[in-house]
Design an enzyme around this catalytic site. Structure first.
Site, PDB file in Angstrom:
ATOM      1  N   SER A 234       0.718  -1.521  -0.140  1.00  0.00           N
ATOM      2  CA  SER A 234       0.221  -0.534  -0.263  1.00  0.00           C
ATOM      3  C   SER A 234       1.100   0.959   0.121  1.00  0.00           C
ATOM      4  CB  SER A 234      -0.897  -0.319   1.411  1.00  0.00           C
ATOM      5  OG  SER A 234      -1.450   1.384   1.412  1.00  0.00           O
TER       6      SER A 234
ATOM      7  N   HIS B 242      -1.479  -1.271  -4.321  1.00  0.00           N
ATOM      8  CA  HIS B 242      -2.336  -1.153  -3.799  1.00  0.00           C
ATOM      9  C   HIS B 242      -2.418   0.799  -3.381  1.00  0.00           C
ATOM     10  CE1 HIS B 242      -5.947  -1.749  -0.995  1.00  0.00           C
ATOM     11  NE2 HIS B 242      -6.368  -0.930  -0.084  1.00  0.00           N
TER      12      HIS B 242
ATOM     13  N   ASP C 211      -4.588   3.795  -2.310  1.00  0.00           N
ATOM     14  CA  ASP C 211      -5.989   3.553  -1.471  1.00  0.00           C
ATOM     15  C   ASP C 211      -5.995   5.210  -1.057  1.00  0.00           C
ATOM     16  OD1 ASP C 211      -6.021   1.801   0.883  1.00  0.00           O
ATOM     17  OD2 ASP C 211      -4.598   2.007   1.093  1.00  0.00           O
TER      18      ASP C 211
ATOM     19  N   MET D 206      -8.909   8.297   0.123  1.00  0.00           N
ATOM     20  CA  MET D 206      -9.849   9.203   0.774  1.00  0.00           C
ATOM     21  C   MET D 206     -10.426  10.324   0.338  1.00  0.00           C
ATOM     22  SD  MET D 206      -7.234   7.604   3.986  1.00  0.00           S
ATOM     23  CE  MET D 206      -6.445   6.167   3.918  1.00  0.00           C
TER      24      MET D 206
ATOM     25  N   HIS E   4      -8.530   1.543  -4.527  1.00  0.00           N
ATOM     26  CA  HIS E   4      -9.304   1.438  -3.387  1.00  0.00           C
ATOM     27  C   HIS E   4     -10.418   2.588  -3.294  1.00  0.00           C
ATOM     28  CE1 HIS E   4      -9.765  -0.193   1.632  1.00  0.00           C
ATOM     29  NE2 HIS E   4     -10.641  -0.408   0.590  1.00  0.00           N
TER      30      HIS E   4
ATOM     31  N   MET F 279     -12.400   4.897  -1.015  1.00  0.00           N
ATOM     32  CA  MET F 279     -12.860   4.504   0.807  1.00  0.00           C
ATOM     33  C   MET F 279     -13.757   5.804   0.735  1.00  0.00           C
ATOM     34  SD  MET F 279      -9.718   3.761   2.736  1.00  0.00           S
ATOM     35  CE  MET F 279      -8.722   3.587   1.550  1.00  0.00           C
TER      36      MET F 279
ATOM     37  N   MET G  43     -11.851  -6.065   5.119  1.00  0.00           N
ATOM     38  CA  MET G  43     -11.484  -4.825   5.978  1.00  0.00           C
ATOM     39  C   MET G  43     -10.753  -6.053   7.029  1.00  0.00           C
ATOM     40  SD  MET G  43     -10.420  -1.810   3.648  1.00  0.00           S
ATOM     41  CE  MET G  43      -9.170  -1.317   5.392  1.00  0.00           C
TER      42      MET G  43
ATOM     43  N   ASP H 260      -6.904  -6.591   4.154  1.00  0.00           N
ATOM     44  CA  ASP H 260      -6.205  -4.997   4.279  1.00  0.00           C
ATOM     45  C   ASP H 260      -6.934  -4.557   5.477  1.00  0.00           C
ATOM     46  OD1 ASP H 260      -4.619  -2.523   3.233  1.00  0.00           O
ATOM     47  OD2 ASP H 260      -6.902  -1.643   2.188  1.00  0.00           O
ATOM     48  N   GLY H 261      -5.162  -4.841   5.851  1.00  0.00           N
ATOM     49  CA  GLY H 261      -5.304  -3.333   7.822  1.00  0.00           C
ATOM     50  C   GLY H 261      -4.329  -4.262   7.985  1.00  0.00           C
TER      51      GLY H 261
END
Ligand code: DX5
Ligand code: ZN
Length: 218
Positions: free
Chosen positions: A9, A34, A36, A38, A67, A69, A138, A176-177
């Protein structure tokens, strides 16, 4: 069924030198990264947008997994695909036309994925499973890197993995996480084949050994 894939990520990379942080992944021989995204609404944080993805695209052959969000992901599909995403995944939690948005991603020549937060049961995405290339579970509440992995998500992985088998579906199952060398094998045993790692990847003292551990799962 699917060969294991590590997907670092970029959120945990060096944001003053994002292109270098992408190159680190490529130089290790990995295939995927990946990204992210947001919006400060769906999650209480901001990251980067399609302009950054587009700027990184010419310098990399990696598979860009984006991804989203976002509260309104359906409004941002085209910009992220135009920017060079190879897969776009969207959350089930906000209210919008999930099936229509997944279909639109596919129609634009991109792979699509559906994402579930820790508080959302697998049942919420059951009907969409035949329509996706990826299911992302997640294993933290999204918004920030560096949080602790939630082992209570393992039963959800087992459930999705069982449905995939019973219904003869082909989606990748991703976590993921908080993924690191202490928990990736448990996720794999529960059915995950695709592993996002931010903090543990970029902070690894030996990234070659880190990536090799995931490759050995196969
Ligand atoms: C969380 C993001 C993750 C995050 C993972 O909101 O979706 O992709 O970057 O970071 P780590 O691996 O540090 O938990
Ligand atoms: Zn993510």
């Amino acid at each position: 069924m699917h060969a294991p894939l590590l997907s670092p990520s970029l959120l945990a990379g060096d944001h003053a030198r994002l292109a270098d942080s992408v190159r680190v992944v490529e130089d290790l021989g990995l295939a995927r990264i990946h990204l992210d995204i947001m919006d400060g609404h769906f999650v209480p944080n901001l990251s980067f947008g399609p302009q950054t993805v587009a700027a990184l695209r010419p310098g990399s052959k990696l598979f860009f997994e984006t991804h989203l969000m976002l509260d309104e992901p359906h409004r941002y599909i085209e910009p992220f695909i135009k920017a060079g995403s190879n897969l776009v995944c969207i959350h089930i939690e906000p209210a919008y036309d999930h099936a229509g948005t997944l279909a639109r991603i596919r129609a634009l020549g991109c792979q699509c994925g559906i994402v579930v937060n820790p508080g959302t049961p697998a049942e919420a995405i059951s009907a969409l499973l035949p329509s996706v290339d990826l299911v992302l579970v997640m294993t933290v509440q999204p918004g920030f890197g560096g949080q602790a992995f939630r082992p209570d998500m393992l039963p959800k992985l087992r459930q999705l993995s069982a449905w995939r088998r019973e219904r003869n579906l082909k989606f990748r199952l991703e976590v993921d996480g908080g993924i690191d060398l202490t928990n990736f094998a448990d996720c794999h045993a529960a059915g995950a084949d695709t592993f996002v790692a931010g903090t543990s990847f970029y902070r690894a003292a030996d990234r070659v050994a880190f990536a090799a551990a995931f490759a050995r799962l196969g």
